[in-house]
Design an enzyme around this catalytic site. Structure first.
Site, mmCIF file in Angstrom:
data_model
loop_
_atom_site.group_PDB
_atom_site.id
_atom_site.type_symbol
_atom_site.label_atom_id
_atom_site.label_comp_id
_atom_site.label_asym_id
_atom_site.label_seq_id
_atom_site.Cartn_x
_atom_site.Cartn_y
_atom_site.Cartn_z
ATOM 1 N N SER A 117 -2.798 3.122 -2.068
ATOM 2 C CA SER A 117 -4.128 2.805 -1.548
ATOM 3 C C SER A 117 -4.091 2.895 -0.036
ATOM 4 O O SER A 117 -3.116 2.470 0.585
ATOM 5 C CB SER A 117 -4.499 1.386 -1.994
ATOM 6 N N ASN A 118 -5.128 3.450 0.554
ATOM 7 C CA ASN A 118 -5.184 3.551 2.012
ATOM 8 C C ASN A 118 -6.606 3.389 2.520
ATOM 9 O O ASN A 118 -7.511 4.137 2.130
ATOM 10 C CB ASN A 118 -4.624 4.888 2.480
ATOM 11 N N ASP A 119 -6.784 2.396 3.357
ATOM 12 C CA ASP A 119 -8.034 2.174 4.082
ATOM 13 C C ASP A 119 -8.071 3.202 5.211
ATOM 14 O O ASP A 119 -7.261 3.154 6.134
ATOM 15 C CB ASP A 119 -8.029 0.732 4.606
ATOM 16 N N VAL B 33 -13.105 4.091 2.068
ATOM 17 C CA VAL B 33 -13.790 3.650 3.283
ATOM 18 C C VAL B 33 -14.648 2.451 2.910
ATOM 19 O O VAL B 33 -15.441 2.514 1.962
ATOM 20 C CB VAL B 33 -14.677 4.777 3.864
ATOM 21 N N CYS C 71 0.857 -1.196 0.000
ATOM 22 C CA CYS C 71 0.000 0.000 0.000
ATOM 23 C C CYS C 71 0.888 1.240 0.000
ATOM 24 O O CYS C 71 0.808 2.066 -0.891
ATOM 25 C CB CYS C 71 -0.930 -0.023 1.205
#
Length: 227
Positions: free
Chosen positions: A130-132, A171, A109
């Protein structure tokens, strides 16, 4: 010395630093090494051989840079160059290796760091594909600021700017309810991070060399991990 850490919920900051040490200091892809630190956040991606494949620490540990006639890994090369060639525009580490993406249990990520030295200060720019936002982002933003502080200390620079770039922030639907709760909570002043000033070698840091001072936070909130 304020540190970017969530205060609307409790962040497992020691776990975050242990994961950072696993990747950047041990340069390990072996989940068993992380388990020995009582950390189990990678257990879901553990393969039959006990590793996460050719991901994260595996890439940092590959001796693919030339230095004084020898092959060294990305971390050792970065540390040497920051000390000896601070004005370089090539202070970069890269975890995204197209030749080995299929051999990774999870593609990285956070995949790149770029470091700059200006006027005696060490600046860091981090790039994440990418980041949750509920789980991954709070960990990553905190971790890489800690890394910047560690490397600034051992290379002799003051702390500079810290930039965290995200390509895709997202999210998950199952996180929305708890995130709404979190967004309504009181925010507290950021704590300070103490790092043992006696440590001068990057590989000498242990979890005991870090303390969060005046970390006030809301109650813990649980978010399901997506595998």
């Amino acid at each position: 010395s304020e540190v970017p850490i969530l205060t609307t919920k409790k962040l497992a900051w020691k776990t975050a630093i242990k994961e950072l040490l696993w990747i950047w200091q041990l340069k390990s892809n072996d989940v068993n090494d992380l388990n020995k630190m009582s950390v189990h956040i990678w257990d879901q991606w553990k393969q039959e051989d006990g590793t996460i494949g050719h991901a994260y620490g595996f890439q940092l540990g590959k001796k693919n840079r030339s230095l004084n006639g020898e092959k060294v890994d990305q971390v050792d090369y970065l540390l040497h160059q920051l000390k000896n060639n601070p004005s370089s525009r090539r202070h970069i580490t890269m975890l995204w290796n197209p030749d080995e993406l299929d051999a990774m249990a999870l593609t990285p990520c956070v995949y790149e760091t770029q470091w700059y030295v200006k006027h005696g200060k060490l600046h860091l720019e981090v790039r994440a594909r990418s980041n949750d936002m509920a789980l991954g982002n709070p960990f990553n933003v905190f971790q890489y600021n800690v890394l910047q502080r560690m490397i600034a200390q051992v290379t002799g620079y003051e702390l500079g700017e810290y930039i965290f770039n995200i390509g895709d922030c997202h999210v998950y639907t199952r996180h929305i309810d708890n995130l709404k709760i979190q967004m309504e909570r009181e925010q507290f002043e950021a704590p300070e991070l103490w790092i043992n000033p006696e440590v001068k070698d990057f590989y000498d840091f242990t979890i005991d060399d870090f303390k969060l001072i005046n970390y006030k936070h809301g109650d813990k909130l649980l978010f399901e991990v997506r595998v």
